[in-house]
Scaffold this active site. Structure first.
Site, PDB file in Angstrom:
ATOM      1  N   GLU A   1       0.828  -1.224   0.000  1.00 31.32           N
ATOM      2  CA  GLU A   1       0.000   0.000   0.000  1.00 31.32           C
ATOM      3  C   GLU A   1       0.855   1.263   0.000  1.00 31.32           C
ATOM      4  O   GLU A   1       0.694   2.148   0.838  1.00 31.32           O
ATOM      5  CB  GLU A   1      -0.960   0.001   1.187  1.00 31.32           C
ATOM      6  CG  GLU A   1      -2.042  -1.054   1.086  1.00 31.32           C
ATOM      7  CD  GLU A   1      -3.115  -0.945   2.164  1.00 31.32           C
ATOM      8  OE1 GLU A   1      -2.867  -0.280   3.177  1.00 31.32           O
ATOM      9  OE2 GLU A   1      -4.179  -1.537   1.989  1.00 31.32           O
TER      10      GLU A   1
ATOM     11  N   GLU B   1      -5.810  -8.296   0.039  1.00 34.64           N
ATOM     12  CA  GLU B   1      -6.510  -8.036   1.301  1.00 34.64           C
ATOM     13  C   GLU B   1      -7.980  -7.815   1.018  1.00 34.64           C
ATOM     14  O   GLU B   1      -8.342  -6.939   0.233  1.00 34.64           O
ATOM     15  CB  GLU B   1      -5.968  -6.775   1.984  1.00 34.64           C
ATOM     16  CG  GLU B   1      -4.589  -6.908   2.568  1.00 34.64           C
ATOM     17  CD  GLU B   1      -4.197  -5.662   3.361  1.00 34.64           C
ATOM     18  OE1 GLU B   1      -5.084  -4.983   3.902  1.00 34.64           O
ATOM     19  OE2 GLU B   1      -3.004  -5.365   3.412  1.00 34.64           O
TER      20      GLU B   1
HETATM   21  C1  BG6 Z   1      -5.302  -2.416   5.164  1.00 36.74           C
HETATM   22  C2  BG6 Z   1      -3.939  -2.547   5.817  1.00 36.74           C
HETATM   23  O1  BG6 Z   1      -5.430  -1.266   4.427  1.00 36.74           O
HETATM   24  O2  BG6 Z   1      -6.382  -2.433   6.072  1.00 36.74           O
HETATM   25  C3  BG6 Z   1      -3.911  -3.564   6.948  1.00 36.74           C
HETATM   26  O3  BG6 Z   1      -2.965  -2.914   4.870  1.00 36.74           O
HETATM   27  C4  BG6 Z   1      -5.084  -3.332   7.850  1.00 36.74           C
HETATM   28  O4  BG6 Z   1      -2.695  -3.472   7.639  1.00 36.74           O
HETATM   29  C5  BG6 Z   1      -6.361  -3.477   7.028  1.00 36.74           C
HETATM   30  O5  BG6 Z   1      -5.094  -4.163   8.987  1.00 36.74           O
HETATM   31  C6  BG6 Z   1      -7.637  -3.404   7.809  1.00 36.74           C
HETATM   32  O6  BG6 Z   1      -7.691  -2.213   8.539  1.00 36.74           O
HETATM   33  P1  BG6 Z   1      -7.889  -2.210  10.109  1.00 36.74           P
HETATM   34  O7  BG6 Z   1      -7.728  -0.821  10.506  1.00 36.74           O
HETATM   35  O8  BG6 Z   1      -9.251  -2.757  10.349  1.00 36.74           O
HETATM   36  O9  BG6 Z   1      -6.841  -3.107  10.670  1.00 36.74           O
END
Ligand code: BG6
Length: 491
Positions: free
Chosen positions: A202, A389
């Site tokens: 990212e 992700e």
């Molecule tokens: C992504 C990140 O954008 O979002 C992760 O790369 C992150 O590291 C994920 O954990 C989910 O976001 P959050 O704030 O719920 O952990």
């Protein structure tokens, strides 16, 4: 609807959010080690430090978005603060068990990051930490032994704080050489174990400073940091191919799917411009190999002047990414009109879309947006996409018999995978899909482990109470079926 036979299925985690073992095996501290555990209602996490005058203070932010410490500030740990990332999910001590569980689900891939702070805790000058090198060798060997072909990310905002103290961070070009030394060790040491890599996770998140109050100095520094990372990534791609011609190297961008909130042409332009600035600026530089036509407009808006050498331009051209990894959780709306109410998100916020439901954390769930976004970026870049992700952060309840009925998570994943299959059918070249946080881990934005993404439950709460015991959630068994049928059995 058919996916390729060698379509990759798995999950993704990151070193800083899952490993723990923060001061074991020769690892040096990283910035998020100093962040508190936050909570869902807070406006973000706090990065605590000691001020030059001896008093204690904090800067707000989230993992990936913490600023440098103010002048004279020093990193320090305080006894009354709970630091969730110190132990995280304790993957450091549980990785064998976790990999066996992944194999039980039938994973063909697994994505994690290599903690730079385990490899070069004090940069090149401090020397290589062999114990860190062996730690990852053991993980990758274990994966191979279980028939899992890993995709490994080199960088996810977790360089040792030593670099901030020594160089002032990524705006210093010395970081490019430091990164290449780190990358070289990884490509060489794990040559026989890993051949799918991503350079930066990212990387476009660095541009989010634009949504916060900032001055020209901050903008100049951020664009320099980003340029140095883009050049470092390009050189790393070249290096990876020199070390092993079999290597495939991609980049990973934070997927931001936005719709204009109204048909007002100003809203349409505003939304598209944001896609250019926050996504395509990095995507074009890393995949097309040069900054896009609108880059000068962007630099002018921020009063930024970038020094780009001929060598930088050459390396960017020669070291382009071969596949595009991206994250996708939600969509949001954009508007130039002032009277719209705002929703939350991990890094992007926007205006609430009345057609969509929200997660417990206020993130708007939009499976169709996932397909729309895949088309948008595939049409632009025409290289294979890797969904790295995707997932739902939710609270889970453990029943008396130890079962966890996470139908909400299954529903979220099912609807997104349905759209993924349709996108493949409609011509998008998809390399694989990894859910986010398949083993419960520490949230980036809130610091909570109780904001769970896992298919595998980790017995740990937000106060640091628990045994780290692993349990299979209902989604574990469901995902196993999905993988076995290569996406055909979703119900
Ligand atoms: C992504 C990140 O954008 O979002 C992760 O790369 C992150 O590291 C994920 O954990 C989910 O976001 P959050 O704030 O719920 O952990």
């Amino acid at each position: 609807m058919v996916l390729k036979k060698d379509f990759l299925w798995g999950t993704s985690i990151s070193a800083a959010q899952a490993e723990g073992g923060w001061n074991e095996g020769g690892r040096a501290p990283v910035q998020v080690d100093y962040a508190d555990s936050g909570n869902a209602s807070s406006s973000g996490r706090r990065l605590l430090f000691r001020k030059a005058d001896g008093t204690r203070d904090f800067v707000p932010g989230a993992y990936a978005m913490f600023p440098h410490l103010p002048e004279g500030g020093t990193y320090e740990l305080f006894d009354d603060v709970y630091y969730a990332n110190h132990n995280a999910s304790d993957f450091y001590h549980h990785y064998k068990e976790d990999i066996a569980l992944m194999a039980e689900m039938g994973f063909s891939t697994f994505n994690t990051t290599i903690s730079w702070a385990r490899i070069y805790p004090r940069g090149i000058e401090g020397g290589l930490n062999q114990e860190g090198v062996e730690f990852y060798r053991s993980i990758f060997t274990e994966l191979r032994d279980h028939g899992i072909d890993p995709v490994i990310t080199l960088y996810k905002y977790d360089e040792p704080v030593y670099f901030e103290q020594t160089y002032g961070g990524w705006s210093n070009r010395a970081m490019i050489d430091e990164f290449l030394a780190f990358a070289k060790v990884c490509f060489t040491e794990y040559k026989d174990l890993v051949n799918k890599w991503m350079t930066f996770n990212e990387i476009n998140v660095l541009l989010l400073f634009r949504n916060l109050p900032h001055d020209r100095k901050i903008a100049q520094e951020k664009f320099e940091e980003l340029h140095n990372q883009i050049v470092a990534a390009a050189r790393a791609v070249k290096l990876a191919h020199e070390i092993n011609p079999e290597n495939r190297v991609g980049t990973m961008l934070c997927g931001q799917c936005s719709y204009p909130f109204t048909p007002d042409p100003e809203d349409v332009m505003f939304t598209y411009k944001e896609f250019q600035d926050l996504f395509a600026y990095c995507g074009d530089a890393m995949i097309r190999g040069s900054y896009p036509s609108f880059a000068q407009r962007l630099w002018d808006e921020e009063g930024v002047h970038l020094e780009i050498t001929e060598q930088d331009r050459k390396d960017m051209k020669e070291g382009t990414s071969e596949f595009l990894g991206f994250s996708y959780y939600m969509s949001s709306c954009r508007t130039t009109h002032k009277d719209a109410s705002v929703v939350s998100g991990n890094v992007f916020t926007g205006v609430e879309n009345p057609y969509l439901e929200k997660s417990e954390w206020g993130w708007q769930i939009d499976p169709v947006g996932f397909r729309y976004f895949m088309h948008l970026i595939y049409d632009r870049y025409n290289i294979p996409l890797l969904v790295i992700e995707n997932g739902l952060g939710a609270k889970d309840r453990v029943e008396e018999d130890g079962s966890i009925h996470d139908s909400y998570r299954i529903n979220y994943l099912r609807e997104h995978i349905r759209q993924l299959l349709q996108a493949a059918d409609e011509g998008v070249d998809l390399m694989g899909y990894t859910t986010w946080g398949g083993i419960d881990l520490v949230s980036a934005s809130t610091g909570q482990i109780e904001k769970r993404y896992g298919l595998i439950y980790v017995d740990m709460n937000d106060k640091g109470e628990g045994t780290f015991e692993r349990k299979r959630k209902d989604s574990f068994f469901w995902y196993k079926k999905v993988i076995k049928s290569n996406g055909k059995e979703l119900d």
